[in-house]
Write a protein that holds these residues in place. Structure first.
Motif, PDB file in Angstrom:
ATOM      1  N   PRO A  73       3.827 -12.542  -7.731  1.00 12.50           N
ATOM      2  CA  PRO A  73       3.586 -11.416  -7.448  1.00 12.50           C
ATOM      3  C   PRO A  73       4.400 -10.638  -6.604  1.00 12.50           C
ATOM      4  N   LEU A  74       4.566  -9.477  -6.914  1.00 12.24           N
ATOM      5  CA  LEU A  74       5.691  -8.456  -6.302  1.00 12.24           C
ATOM      6  C   LEU A  74       4.893  -7.855  -5.085  1.00 12.24           C
ATOM      7  N   GLY A  75       3.567  -7.876  -4.772  1.00 12.03           N
ATOM      8  CA  GLY A  75       2.966  -7.168  -3.774  1.00 12.03           C
ATOM      9  C   GLY A  75       2.654  -5.857  -3.867  1.00 12.03           C
ATOM     10  N   GLY A  76       2.433  -5.004  -2.954  1.00 12.07           N
ATOM     11  CA  GLY A  76       2.241  -3.657  -2.902  1.00 12.07           C
ATOM     12  C   GLY A  76       0.588  -3.511  -3.258  1.00 12.07           C
ATOM     13  N   ILE A  77       0.324  -2.119  -3.547  1.00 12.12           N
ATOM     14  CA  ILE A  77      -1.209  -1.875  -3.862  1.00 12.12           C
ATOM     15  C   ILE A  77      -1.049  -1.951  -5.237  1.00 12.12           C
ATOM     16  N   THR A  78      -2.245  -2.632  -5.644  1.00 11.96           N
ATOM     17  CA  THR A  78      -2.510  -2.503  -7.339  1.00 11.96           C
ATOM     18  C   THR A  78      -3.246  -1.451  -7.498  1.00 11.96           C
ATOM     19  N   ALA A  79      -2.974  -0.756  -8.501  1.00 10.47           N
ATOM     20  CA  ALA A  79      -3.678   0.429  -8.905  1.00 10.47           C
ATOM     21  C   ALA A  79      -3.374   0.663 -10.249  1.00 10.47           C
ATOM     22  N   GLY A  80      -4.315   1.638 -10.820  1.00  4.74           N
ATOM     23  CA  GLY A  80      -4.232   2.517 -12.078  1.00  4.74           C
ATOM     24  C   GLY A  80      -3.936   1.399 -13.401  1.00  4.74           C
ATOM     25  N   THR A  81      -2.981   2.029 -13.953  1.00  2.00           N
ATOM     26  CA  THR A  81      -2.872   1.470 -15.551  1.00  2.00           C
ATOM     27  C   THR A  81      -2.100   0.195 -15.688  1.00  2.00           C
ATOM     28  N   LYS A  82      -2.535  -0.546 -16.536  1.00  5.73           N
ATOM     29  CA  LYS A  82      -1.647  -1.624 -16.989  1.00  5.73           C
ATOM     30  C   LYS A  82      -0.427  -1.388 -17.880  1.00  5.73           C
ATOM     31  N   GLY A 136       0.950   4.347  -2.830  1.00  3.72           N
ATOM     32  CA  GLY A 136       1.917   3.500  -3.602  1.00  3.72           C
ATOM     33  C   GLY A 136       1.135   2.603  -4.741  1.00  3.72           C
ATOM     34  N   ILE A 137       1.933   2.214  -5.828  1.00  3.68           N
ATOM     35  CA  ILE A 137       1.493   1.512  -6.876  1.00  3.68           C
ATOM     36  C   ILE A 137       1.855   0.104  -7.006  1.00  3.68           C
ATOM     37  N   THR A 178      -0.550  10.792 -18.392  1.00  7.35           N
ATOM     38  CA  THR A 178      -1.686  11.514 -17.453  1.00  7.35           C
ATOM     39  C   THR A 178      -1.847  10.306 -16.613  1.00  7.35           C
ATOM     40  N   SER A 179      -1.063   9.096 -16.444  1.00  3.63           N
ATOM     41  CA  SER A 179      -1.433   7.850 -15.704  1.00  3.63           C
ATOM     42  C   SER A 179      -1.297   8.246 -14.031  1.00  3.63           C
ATOM     43  N   PRO A 180      -2.005   7.424 -13.292  1.00  2.00           N
ATOM     44  CA  PRO A 180      -1.659   7.670 -11.955  1.00  2.00           C
ATOM     45  C   PRO A 180      -0.572   7.107 -11.558  1.00  2.00           C
ATOM     46  N   GLU A 181      -0.062   6.209 -12.382  1.00  2.00           N
ATOM     47  CA  GLU A 181       1.546   5.643 -12.009  1.00  2.00           C
ATOM     48  C   GLU A 181       2.612   6.831 -12.388  1.00  2.00           C
ATOM     49  N   TYR A 182       2.221   7.634 -13.168  1.00  2.00           N
ATOM     50  CA  TYR A 182       3.361   8.698 -13.732  1.00  2.00           C
ATOM     51  C   TYR A 182       3.214   9.810 -12.684  1.00  2.00           C
ATOM     52  N   ALA A 195       6.094  10.969  -9.442  1.00  2.00           N
ATOM     53  CA  ALA A 195       6.582  12.388  -9.138  1.00  2.00           C
ATOM     54  C   ALA A 195       6.040  12.436  -7.638  1.00  2.00           C
ATOM     55  N   HIS A 196       5.145  12.040  -7.259  1.00  4.79           N
ATOM     56  CA  HIS A 196       4.826  12.345  -5.534  1.00  4.79           C
ATOM     57  C   HIS A 196       5.715  11.651  -4.879  1.00  4.79           C
TER      58      HIS A 196
END
Length: 681
Positions: A41-50, A496-497, A538-542, A546-547
């Motif tokens: 695992p590289l850590g951080g917040i797990t979020a959104g799309t695979k 973060g993602i 349209t993904s949260p990662e995209y 930008a954010h």
């Protein structure tokens, strides 16, 4: 463009890892060079799309990569024709990577009348069926076809050499002649193509680092056009990585037969050559003290192994060049030398021993940092000067963090600090911080016009900050026992993602989108394109990408970044070309449904691609024709692009109606385009 069965087939072969030989007695729980699995695992917040698995990098074996290179070489003339290059232009294949779905990204250099075209590199994206899907060009090589450049120089090579020697002298070099005779090149890094001389000067810099200064001289006027340093510095210092398992040769040398025959040499205070390959009568290396010269060799060897494994297991790359060949390391460089560096010319990493020769600069993050300079040199080849130089340095810091977290070495756990064990300042602080770069006293937290004039180790700050924000998000948090508190340029939050996604996005952008002259604005464009390929537009990662860029003042927030969720956004994304020294052009948006007047804090999002942006004046034109100046002309501003969100007091204007962004180029030799214009009410 071209379609062959082997191109259409996705390459999935991987290198077979050889077993490592034990270097020291390893107690239970000790770190090893093979301890972290591919799925660590590289850590951080797990979020959104695979991530779309087809868009991830394929694990190419050296043989598979060689086959793709051969095919690209066989069809490069047809590629040049399809791209619309001139009859005297040719393509030179430099690198190729492939996605798991068979999409191929081939990197080319260009020549014109047989001369190298510096700043003219490009990447061609091609589907598994052989169809061209896109071309990423060096930011200043905007035209499809270079205009004719005269091949007769008015300036003598000796004059160019003298100019280069003077520039090198300012860096500390005592060289009395150049490494090679000045060579003719075509330089397009400044806009219009120009015949130039490239001169390389050696010697040593002020601090004892080898000098490989490249100086470009206009062959017509004698003007110095550009210069960059080919020796890539990084700093780090560690005593030990603890007890580790090393890959060594059966003959008891520091030769990692399972990782491209990477070798580690002892320079024994020398400053040239390879020195002596570390050799022993047993497979036990060092005793944990700096007085034993093998200790630094073992640290460097381990760092190279962990970095190799990270790139192979996480990104599918077999060695720095992707050809399965290891670089080599040199330790004990010079006397009291407090630095480490990478050199393309030797394809090697070099480490000093620090103050008093008792603090070898061989920490894990330093090893990863230096090897990553090698990766950058064979992929995007980011010029080590200006904004591209800052991105080059940041790339090494970003993947150094990636290697640390991947390795999970007990003595040096992963963090967002650079060179945290060096203590060069003597107060226990790291060399650099990624959550808030300015904490080191010199690095910059956010992008601003002119950041390209800052030393590359400090102009890297915004990109490091972007990576941290994308990985972990803004605000206070603790990771692996280290406290962080990351701000943003606009005071708005970023979520973060996770490091794994952030690292995959940066790696794919580096290897398939970035070019030698990529700047911050272009890096934003490239990473957004990759986020779209991996996760969808349209993904949260995209949106997070930008954010995070907006959080370091590059580009606007999605939706304008207005903290008021009721804010309305009006945007025009139709491209408008800006003529060279021509009439003003406009991009318009029609505002409707907004009651009353515009706000006193009207946000105007501007995204303009243009070399030498100082040529431009930019205005916002209200519906009644009133001009609001956003940007004045600045003849000395040679940086690229205008990617800004301006705040305008437009409270005297009726909101509804047609608003225009007006842009005019007031000087010759540079062109560009309006990419988008956005108003947030």
């Amino acid at each position: 463009m071209r379609s062959t069965p082997s191109r259409r087939a996705t390459a999935t072969g991987a290198l077979i890892a050889a077993a490592a030989l034990i270097a020291v007695a390893v107690p239970s729980g000790a770190a090893t060079a093979t301890s972290a699995p591919a799925s660590a695992p590289l850590g951080g917040i797990t979020a959104g799309t695979k991530a779309d698995p087809g868009a991830l990098p394929a694990k190419l074996s050296p043989a598979q990569r060689a086959e793709l290179l051969s095919e690209a070489n066989a069809t490069k003339a047809a590629t040049a024709k399809e791209l619309g290059l001139g009859s005297t232009e040719k393509l030179v294949v430099r690198d190729v990577v492939q996605d798991r779905d068979g999409t191929t990204h081939t990197r080319y250099e260009r020549t014109l009348d047989g001369l190298p075209v510096l700043g003219g590199d490009l990447v061609v994206k091609e589907s598994a069926a052989g169809k061209t899907e896109g071309v990423s060009k060096a930011s200043k090589a905007t035209s499809a076809q270079l205009k004719a450049v005269g091949l007769t120089a008015d300036v003598a090579p000796a004059a160019a050499e003298k100019q280069a020697l003077g520039a090198a002298k300012a860096e500390g070099s005592k060289a009395e002649k150049a490494e090679n005779a000045p060579r003719k090149v075509v330089w397009v890094g400044g806009g219009a193509p120009r015949l130039a001389y490239e001169t390389v000067v050696g010697g040593l810099q002020h601090d004892g680092t080898p000098n490989e200064l490249h100086v470009l001289t206009d062959a017509t006027t004698g003007e110095k056009l550009y210069e960059w340093q080919a020796v890539h510095n990084g700093t780090g210092n560690t005593q030990y990585n603890g007890q580790v398992t090393l890959g060594t040769a059966p003959s008891y040398t520091l030769t990692d037969t399972g990782r491209g025959n990477h070798k580690t040499y002892n320079l024994n205070r020398g400053t040239s050559g390879t020195g002596t390959l570390f050799t022993n009568s047993t497979d036990v290396w060092g005793n944990g003290t700096p007085q034993n010269l093998e200790t630094a060799g073992a640290d460097a060897h381990y760092g190279a192994a962990e970095t190799w494994d990270y790139y192979k297991n996480v990104h599918g790359r077999s060695g720095i060049r992707g050809d399965g060949v290891g670089a080599y390391s040199r330790v004990h460089y010079g006397n009291n030398y407090v630095n480490a560096f990478w050199q393309d010319s030797c394809f090697c990493m070099t480490y000093g021993d620090g103050d008093g020769n008792v603090k070898p600069l061989t920490s894990l993050d330093v090893a990863a940092h230096e090897m990553t300079h090698g990766l950058t040199s064979v992929t995007a080849k980011l010029i080590y000067s200006g904004e591209s130089g800052g991105l080059n340095e940041a790339t090494s810091d970003i993947f150094a963090a990636g290697v640390e977290f991947y390795s999970d070495t007990a003595e040096d756990p992963g963090d967002y600090l650079v060179g945290e064990k060096i203590d060069i300042r003597g107060n226990g602080t790291p060399l650099r911080y990624m959550d808030k770069p300015s904490k080191d006293g010199s690095s910059k937290d956010y992008w601003y016009a002119g950041i390209g004039n800052v030393d590359v180790h400090y102009s890297s700050g915004p990109a490091n900050h972007w990576f941290y924000l994308l990985s972990e998000g803004s605000g206070a948090k603790t990771v692996n026992g280290v406290n962080y508190d990351s701000p943003t340029s606009d005071g708005l939050p970023v979520t973060g993602i996770g490091r794994d996604k952030a690292l995959q996005i940066w790696f794919k952008a580096l290897t398939t989108k970035f070019t030698s002259t990529t700047n911050y604005a272009a890096a934003r464009t490239g990473t957004l394109a990759v986020a779209s390929e991996l996760y969808g537009a349209t993904s949260p990662e995209y949106a997070a990408v930008a954010h995070a860029w907006a959080g370091i003042n590059v580009g606007a927030r999605p939706g304008g970044g207005d903290p008021d969720p009721g804010g309305k956004v009006f945007e025009n994304t139709t491209v408008v070309n800006i003529p060279d020294a021509g009439a003003a052009v406009t991009s318009s948006v029609t505002v409707s449904g907004v009651a009353g007047n515009a706000p006193s804090t009207l946000k105007v999002g501007v995204d303009i691609t243009h070399t030498w942006r100082g040529d431009l004046v930019v205005d916002l034109v209200a519906p009644d024709g009133t001009n609001y100046r956003l940007k004045n002309r600045s003849a000395g501003d040679s940086a690229d692009n205008v990617v800004e969100t301006y705040t305008v007091n437009a409270s005297s204007e009726v909101a509804n109606g047609v608003w225009k962004l007006k842009v005019q180029d007031l000087a010759r030799q540079d062109t560009g385009r309006i990419n988008s214009f956005k108003l947030t009410f």
